[in-house]
Design a protein around this motif. Structure first.
Motif, PDB file in Angstrom:
ATOM      1  N   GLY A   1      -0.040  10.155   8.171  1.00 35.46           N
ATOM      2  CA  GLY A   1      -0.732   9.053   7.369  1.00 35.46           C
ATOM      3  C   GLY A   1      -1.853  10.878   7.370  1.00 35.46           C
ATOM      4  O   GLY A   1      -3.071  10.319   6.212  1.00 35.46           O
ATOM      5  N   GLU A   2      -1.734  12.245   8.069  1.00 36.03           N
ATOM      6  CA  GLU A   2      -2.240  13.559   7.176  1.00 36.03           C
ATOM      7  C   GLU A   2      -1.372  14.264   6.356  1.00 36.03           C
ATOM      8  O   GLU A   2      -2.233  14.626   6.321  1.00 36.03           O
ATOM      9  CB  GLU A   2      -1.850  14.031   8.489  1.00 36.03           C
ATOM     10  CG  GLU A   2      -2.589  13.319   9.493  1.00 36.03           C
ATOM     11  CD  GLU A   2      -4.206  13.363   9.461  1.00 36.03           C
ATOM     12  OE1 GLU A   2      -4.888  14.279   9.037  1.00 36.03           O
ATOM     13  OE2 GLU A   2      -4.752  12.060   9.952  1.00 36.03           O
ATOM     14  N   GLY A   3      -0.342  13.766   5.684  1.00 30.18           N
ATOM     15  CA  GLY A   3       0.581  14.430   4.528  1.00 30.18           C
ATOM     16  C   GLY A   3       0.447  13.723   3.276  1.00 30.18           C
ATOM     17  O   GLY A   3      -1.047  12.972   2.822  1.00 30.18           O
ATOM     18  N   ARG A   4       0.862  14.377   2.103  1.00 31.51           N
ATOM     19  CA  ARG A   4       1.442  13.212   0.955  1.00 31.51           C
ATOM     20  C   ARG A   4       1.424  11.903   1.475  1.00 31.51           C
ATOM     21  O   ARG A   4       2.728  11.094   2.300  1.00 31.51           O
ATOM     22  CB  ARG A   4       2.525  14.441   0.065  1.00 31.51           C
ATOM     23  CG  ARG A   4       3.719  14.424   0.818  1.00 31.51           C
ATOM     24  CD  ARG A   4       4.780  14.785   0.104  1.00 31.51           C
ATOM     25  NE  ARG A   4       6.095  14.653   0.473  1.00 31.51           N
ATOM     26  CZ  ARG A   4       7.017  14.363   0.277  1.00 31.51           C
ATOM     27  NH1 ARG A   4       6.566  12.794   0.253  1.00 31.51           N
ATOM     28  NH2 ARG A   4       8.156  14.294   1.010  1.00 31.51           N
ATOM     29  N   GLN A   5       1.782  10.884   0.030  1.00 27.36           N
ATOM     30  CA  GLN A   5       2.165   9.953  -0.786  1.00 27.36           C
ATOM     31  C   GLN A   5       3.928  10.249  -0.257  1.00 27.36           C
ATOM     32  O   GLN A   5       4.471  10.766  -0.976  1.00 27.36           O
ATOM     33  CB  GLN A   5       1.649   9.345  -1.271  1.00 27.36           C
ATOM     34  CG  GLN A   5       0.061   9.455  -1.922  1.00 27.36           C
ATOM     35  CD  GLN A   5      -0.153   9.274  -3.201  1.00 27.36           C
ATOM     36  OE1 GLN A   5       0.725   8.666  -4.067  1.00 27.36           O
ATOM     37  NE2 GLN A   5      -1.258   9.255  -3.171  1.00 27.36           N
ATOM     38  N   GLY A   6       3.988   9.523   0.475  1.00 29.88           N
ATOM     39  CA  GLY A   6       5.626   9.866   0.654  1.00 29.88           C
ATOM     40  C   GLY A   6       6.451   8.190   0.125  1.00 29.88           C
ATOM     41  O   GLY A   6       7.680   8.249  -0.686  1.00 29.88           O
ATOM     42  N   LEU A   7       5.396   7.113   0.134  1.00 28.68           N
ATOM     43  CA  LEU A   7       5.877   5.246  -0.361  1.00 28.68           C
ATOM     44  C   LEU A   7       5.252   4.758  -0.781  1.00 28.68           C
ATOM     45  O   LEU A   7       4.274   4.290  -0.149  1.00 28.68           O
ATOM     46  CB  LEU A   7       7.505   5.284   0.949  1.00 28.68           C
ATOM     47  CG  LEU A   7       7.308   4.764   1.698  1.00 28.68           C
ATOM     48  CD1 LEU A   7       8.245   3.386   2.271  1.00 28.68           C
ATOM     49  CD2 LEU A   7       6.972   5.460   2.821  1.00 28.68           C
ATOM     50  N   TRP A   8       5.466   4.041  -1.020  1.00 26.23           N
ATOM     51  CA  TRP A   8       5.021   2.298  -0.753  1.00 26.23           C
ATOM     52  C   TRP A   8       5.766   1.584  -0.408  1.00 26.23           C
ATOM     53  O   TRP A   8       6.943   0.971  -0.880  1.00 26.23           O
ATOM     54  CB  TRP A   8       4.165   1.837  -2.764  1.00 26.23           C
ATOM     55  CG  TRP A   8       3.760   0.728  -3.176  1.00 26.23           C
ATOM     56  CD1 TRP A   8       2.523   0.020  -3.262  1.00 26.23           C
ATOM     57  CD2 TRP A   8       4.314  -0.672  -2.556  1.00 26.23           C
ATOM     58  NE1 TRP A   8       2.424  -0.708  -3.427  1.00 26.23           N
ATOM     59  CE2 TRP A   8       3.472  -1.787  -2.825  1.00 26.23           C
ATOM     60  CE3 TRP A   8       5.522  -0.931  -3.089  1.00 26.23           C
ATOM     61  CZ2 TRP A   8       3.527  -3.144  -2.701  1.00 26.23           C
ATOM     62  CZ3 TRP A   8       6.055  -2.675  -2.477  1.00 26.23           C
ATOM     63  CH2 TRP A   8       4.959  -3.398  -3.043  1.00 26.23           C
TER      64      TRP A   8
ATOM     65  N   ARG B   1       0.829  -1.045   0.090  1.00 23.44           N
ATOM     66  CA  ARG B   1      -0.040  -0.055   0.125  1.00 23.44           C
ATOM     67  C   ARG B   1       1.149   1.416   0.360  1.00 23.44           C
ATOM     68  O   ARG B   1       2.044   1.144   0.494  1.00 23.44           O
ATOM     69  CB  ARG B   1      -0.879  -0.295   1.407  1.00 23.44           C
ATOM     70  CG  ARG B   1      -0.011   0.158   2.380  1.00 23.44           C
ATOM     71  CD  ARG B   1      -1.050  -0.365   3.625  1.00 23.44           C
ATOM     72  NE  ARG B   1      -0.261   0.503   5.122  1.00 23.44           N
ATOM     73  CZ  ARG B   1      -0.043   1.206   5.815  1.00 23.44           C
ATOM     74  NH1 ARG B   1      -0.481   2.400   5.302  1.00 23.44           N
ATOM     75  NH2 ARG B   1       0.249   1.644   6.397  1.00 23.44           N
ATOM     76  N   ILE B   2       0.800   2.183  -0.438  1.00 19.55           N
ATOM     77  CA  ILE B   2       1.103   3.672  -0.062  1.00 19.55           C
ATOM     78  C   ILE B   2       0.873   4.472   1.102  1.00 19.55           C
ATOM     79  O   ILE B   2      -0.121   3.934   1.460  1.00 19.55           O
ATOM     80  CB  ILE B   2       0.739   4.684  -1.535  1.00 19.55           C
ATOM     81  CG1 ILE B   2       0.890   3.879  -3.012  1.00 19.55           C
ATOM     82  CG2 ILE B   2       0.765   6.022  -1.388  1.00 19.55           C
ATOM     83  CD1 ILE B   2       0.078   4.851  -3.366  1.00 19.55           C
ATOM     84  N   VAL B   3       1.855   4.782   1.307  1.00 18.84           N
ATOM     85  CA  VAL B   3       1.804   5.130   2.671  1.00 18.84           C
ATOM     86  C   VAL B   3       2.424   6.832   2.645  1.00 18.84           C
ATOM     87  O   VAL B   3       3.233   7.268   1.724  1.00 18.84           O
ATOM     88  CB  VAL B   3       3.400   5.237   3.465  1.00 18.84           C
ATOM     89  CG1 VAL B   3       3.056   5.344   5.088  1.00 18.84           C
ATOM     90  CG2 VAL B   3       3.438   2.787   4.082  1.00 18.84           C
ATOM     91  N   ARG B   4       1.559   7.515   4.230  1.00 16.24           N
ATOM     92  CA  ARG B   4       1.234   8.915   3.904  1.00 16.24           C
ATOM     93  C   ARG B   4       2.402   9.698   5.313  1.00 16.24           C
ATOM     94  O   ARG B   4       2.206   8.303   5.939  1.00 16.24           O
ATOM     95  CB  ARG B   4      -0.339   9.645   3.796  1.00 16.24           C
ATOM     96  CG  ARG B   4      -0.501   9.810   2.663  1.00 16.24           C
ATOM     97  CD  ARG B   4      -1.924  10.038   2.614  1.00 16.24           C
ATOM     98  NE  ARG B   4      -3.128  10.093   1.368  1.00 16.24           N
ATOM     99  CZ  ARG B   4      -2.840  11.504   0.543  1.00 16.24           C
ATOM    100  NH1 ARG B   4      -2.140  11.932   0.656  1.00 16.24           N
ATOM    101  NH2 ARG B   4      -3.404  11.215  -0.641  1.00 16.24           N
ATOM    102  N   THR B   5       2.842  10.180   4.533  1.00 13.98           N
ATOM    103  CA  THR B   5       3.686  10.965   5.583  1.00 13.98           C
ATOM    104  C   THR B   5       2.754  11.024   6.734  1.00 13.98           C
ATOM    105  O   THR B   5       1.696  11.573   7.119  1.00 13.98           O
ATOM    106  CB  THR B   5       4.578  12.040   4.860  1.00 13.98           C
ATOM    107  OG1 THR B   5       4.117  13.261   4.570  1.00 13.98           O
ATOM    108  CG2 THR B   5       5.667  11.441   3.962  1.00 13.98           C
TER     109      THR B   5
END
Length: 271
Positions: A28-35, A21-25
């Motif tokens: 969880g409240e920010g931008r997409q950081g990595l998969w 899954r894609i992890v948000r920075t």
């Protein structure tokens, strides 16, 4: 970044992804950081995704959790903080290392070491920053050796998972992912990335993996003599003083440099 990562992970990218899954920075409240993959990596996986990097734009990372915790922190929990991270283009590796060296060799009244003892740690340079070490020719093909090192990390740490980051180059991947492993020393991982870019260029280094506060690099052009290693050790001390302060015995640049001669990987840990 959000749109780019989503597009790169699409079927058209040509990359077949395992379950993940894609992890948000920012928790969880920010931008997409990595998969992040759901399950531990398998041998050959770093090489497979690195081979696809030119097409996909996704740099592979072998990621370890904090103390092998079930939550797989900081990656799965999004403890990746982007607000204080600039861009590697904003920094010069020589300037960053010189500034850090000056800070870590400085003596103050609360120091547990005397000024003479602190100077002895970084002998033969003492307080004098020696500048960047000269580039070296690689003794192995950098990407091929990086793939071997990735499998070594997986053997050493079986819980390692694959992460993928939409990065312009491998040295930028952890800054792009908003990793803050050296937070006790710098809150701007772009400064770290600027140094990693320089090591890519001068020593054939590749960013292969990371933990909560650990960094794992393969090195295709390691030092072959103690004199060469001392110069590189000075850069390592400026980059991550804990490598010398805590991981070498005796706690001196010379003792640490001896461990670098002919060694094709550099590991860093920030306390």
């Amino acid at each position: 970044m959000d749109r780019e990562l989503s597009e790169l992970l699409s079927a058209e990218s040509g990359v077949r992804l395992p379950s993940g899954r894609i992890v948000r920075t920012d928790e969880g409240e920010g931008r997409q950081g990595l998969w992040l993959a759901d399950e531990p990596a398998r041998p050959g996986m770093w090489d497979e995704f690195h081979t696809a990097y030119a097409r996909s734009g996704l740099w592979p990372l072998m990621l370890r959790p904090l103390r092998d915790e079930a939550e797989f922190r900081p990656w799965e929990t999004g403890e990746l903080y982007s607000k204080l991270i600039t861009h590697p283009d904003d920094h010069d590796a020589a300037g960053v290392l010189r500034e850090w060296w000056s800070h870590y060799t400085a003596h103050d009244e609360d120091d547990v070491l005397t000024e003479k003892e602190r100077t002895a740690v970084t002998a033969p340079y003492g307080l004098q920053w020696p500048g960047l070490a000269p580039a070296r020719p690689p003794t192995a093909e950098p990407d091929a050796f990086a793939a071997e090192y990735a499998d070594h990390l997986l053997f050493q740490y079986p819980s390692t998972r694959l992460g993928l980051v939409a990065a312009e180059r491998g040295a930028d991947a952890l800054a792009t992912a908003a990793w803050t492993g050296p937070a006790n020393y710098t809150n701007d991982t772009a400064e770290v990335a600027a140094v990693l870019r320089s090591w890519e260029d001068r020593f054939g280094a590749r960013v292969v993996g990371a933990g909560s506060a650990e960094l794992y690099l393969s090195v295709a052009a390691p030092p072959t003599t103690l004199d060469e290693a001392l110069h590189i050790a000075a850069e390592h001390f400026a980059f991550c003083p804990d490598n010398v302060w805590q991981n070498s015995r005796p706690y001196t640049l010379t003792a640490y440099a001896e461990s670098l001669v002919g060694f094709n990987s550099w590991d860093f840990w920030w306390d």
